[in-house]
Design an enzyme around this catalytic site. Structure first.
Site, PDB file in Angstrom:
ATOM      1  N   HIS A  36       0.845  -1.193   0.000  1.00  0.00           N
ATOM      2  CA  HIS A  36       0.000   0.000   0.000  1.00  0.00           C
ATOM      3  C   HIS A  36       0.882   1.246   0.000  1.00  0.00           C
ATOM      4  O   HIS A  36       2.090   1.158   0.173  1.00  0.00           O
ATOM      5  CB  HIS A  36      -0.824   0.079   1.294  1.00  0.00           C
ATOM      6  CG  HIS A  36      -1.692  -1.076   1.590  1.00  0.00           C
ATOM      7  ND1 HIS A  36      -3.033  -1.086   1.302  1.00  0.00           N
ATOM      8  CD2 HIS A  36      -1.428  -2.265   2.196  1.00  0.00           C
ATOM      9  CE1 HIS A  36      -3.568  -2.222   1.715  1.00  0.00           C
ATOM     10  NE2 HIS A  36      -2.617  -2.956   2.251  1.00  0.00           N
ATOM     11  N   GLU A 118       2.437  -0.791   4.408  1.00  0.00           N
ATOM     12  CA  GLU A 118       2.284   0.553   3.858  1.00  0.00           C
ATOM     13  C   GLU A 118       3.658   1.145   3.584  1.00  0.00           C
ATOM     14  O   GLU A 118       4.587   0.977   4.372  1.00  0.00           O
ATOM     15  CB  GLU A 118       1.570   1.474   4.855  1.00  0.00           C
ATOM     16  CG  GLU A 118       0.156   1.084   5.176  1.00  0.00           C
ATOM     17  CD  GLU A 118      -0.870   1.646   4.201  1.00  0.00           C
ATOM     18  OE1 GLU A 118      -0.471   2.341   3.236  1.00  0.00           O
ATOM     19  OE2 GLU A 118      -2.062   1.388   4.414  1.00  0.00           O
ATOM     20  N   HIS A 157      -2.484  -2.960  -3.472  1.00  0.00           N
ATOM     21  CA  HIS A 157      -3.861  -2.738  -3.035  1.00  0.00           C
ATOM     22  C   HIS A 157      -4.769  -2.532  -4.252  1.00  0.00           C
ATOM     23  O   HIS A 157      -5.905  -2.999  -4.285  1.00  0.00           O
ATOM     24  CB  HIS A 157      -3.890  -1.516  -2.115  1.00  0.00           C
ATOM     25  CG  HIS A 157      -5.094  -1.417  -1.248  1.00  0.00           C
ATOM     26  ND1 HIS A 157      -5.347  -0.304  -0.489  1.00  0.00           N
ATOM     27  CD2 HIS A 157      -6.123  -2.265  -0.994  1.00  0.00           C
ATOM     28  CE1 HIS A 157      -6.480  -0.473   0.178  1.00  0.00           C
ATOM     29  NE2 HIS A 157      -6.970  -1.655  -0.115  1.00  0.00           N
ATOM     30  N   ASP A 167      -3.335   2.427  -4.966  1.00  0.00           N
ATOM     31  CA  ASP A 167      -1.988   2.304  -4.424  1.00  0.00           C
ATOM     32  C   ASP A 167      -1.427   0.882  -4.600  1.00  0.00           C
ATOM     33  O   ASP A 167      -2.205  -0.058  -4.671  1.00  0.00           O
ATOM     34  CB  ASP A 167      -1.969   2.727  -2.951  1.00  0.00           C
ATOM     35  CG  ASP A 167      -2.938   1.947  -2.061  1.00  0.00           C
ATOM     36  OD1 ASP A 167      -4.113   1.784  -2.425  1.00  0.00           O
ATOM     37  OD2 ASP A 167      -2.499   1.478  -0.999  1.00  0.00           O
TER      38      ASP A 167
END
Length: 191
Positions: A36, A118, A157, A167
């Site tokens: 992400h 992330e 994602h 993303d």
């Protein structure tokens, strides 16, 4: 059994526990890694806002965008900052709330069987080499602990929630990341 598989804690990660997680369904194998991106405020880096958001401490009065995400309870297993720092929010053994409604190769609800990482960034700004290296190192550790996760089972994602999420975006260089992973796999075979 590896330490990572036993504890769910990534070595070298700073621990910043999020309340936004739950148990994985009984018998759900950990078999997917989802990449992400996030920046808070959008396009700004380096502040405490991402951690505050994942830990339900974000001051929603501090920026107009924060009012749009007020009340959301989300998390990821880990965050890789622009300088390569690794921050972990949820044990890899638990179900982080990162994927939302999602599907990978016909398997629904990716949060049940995935690990979410992330990257501090945006869809259209190049990621740093430190981030790629940390992601490759972390990916190698995860693949060793959970062999069902292979380079083919590492995805964005955008791929598990198309039309809803974009993303890590076109700025993420999948071939560079996969090349770094292959280098680590080859190094491990020579040890």
């Amino acid at each position: 059994m590896s330490t990572l598989r036993a504890t769910g804690r990534l070595p070298g990660a700073r621990w910043a526990p999020s309340p936004n997680f739950g148990p994985r369904p009984e018998g759900a194998p950990i078999s997917l890694l989802v990449v992400h991106n996030i920046s808070l405020p959008p396009g700004q880096f380096g502040g405490p806002e991402i951690e505050d958001f994942f830990c339900n401490r974000l001051d929603h009065r501090a920026h107009p965008y924060f009012r749009e995400i007020e009340g959301m309870q989300v998390s990821a297993h880990a965050l890789i900052r622009r300088d390569g720092e690794l921050v972990q929010f949820v044990s890899l053994l638990d179900r982080a709330w990162h994927a939302g409604r999602s599907s990978f190769r016909g398997e629904q609800e990716c949060n049940d069987f995935s690990i979410g990482i992330e990257l501090e960034g945006t869809d259209d700004l190049a990621y740093t080499e430190a981030q790629y290296r940390r992601l490759a190192d972390t990916g190698e550790l995860i693949m060793t602990a959970w062999p069902a996760i292979t380079p083919e089972r590492m995805t964005g994602h955008c791929d598990i929630a198309p039309g809803r999420k974009t993303d890590p975006g076109p700025a993420f260089d999948w071939s560079h990341f996969r090349g770094l992973l292959a280098d680590r796999r080859t190094e491990g075979e020579c040890d």
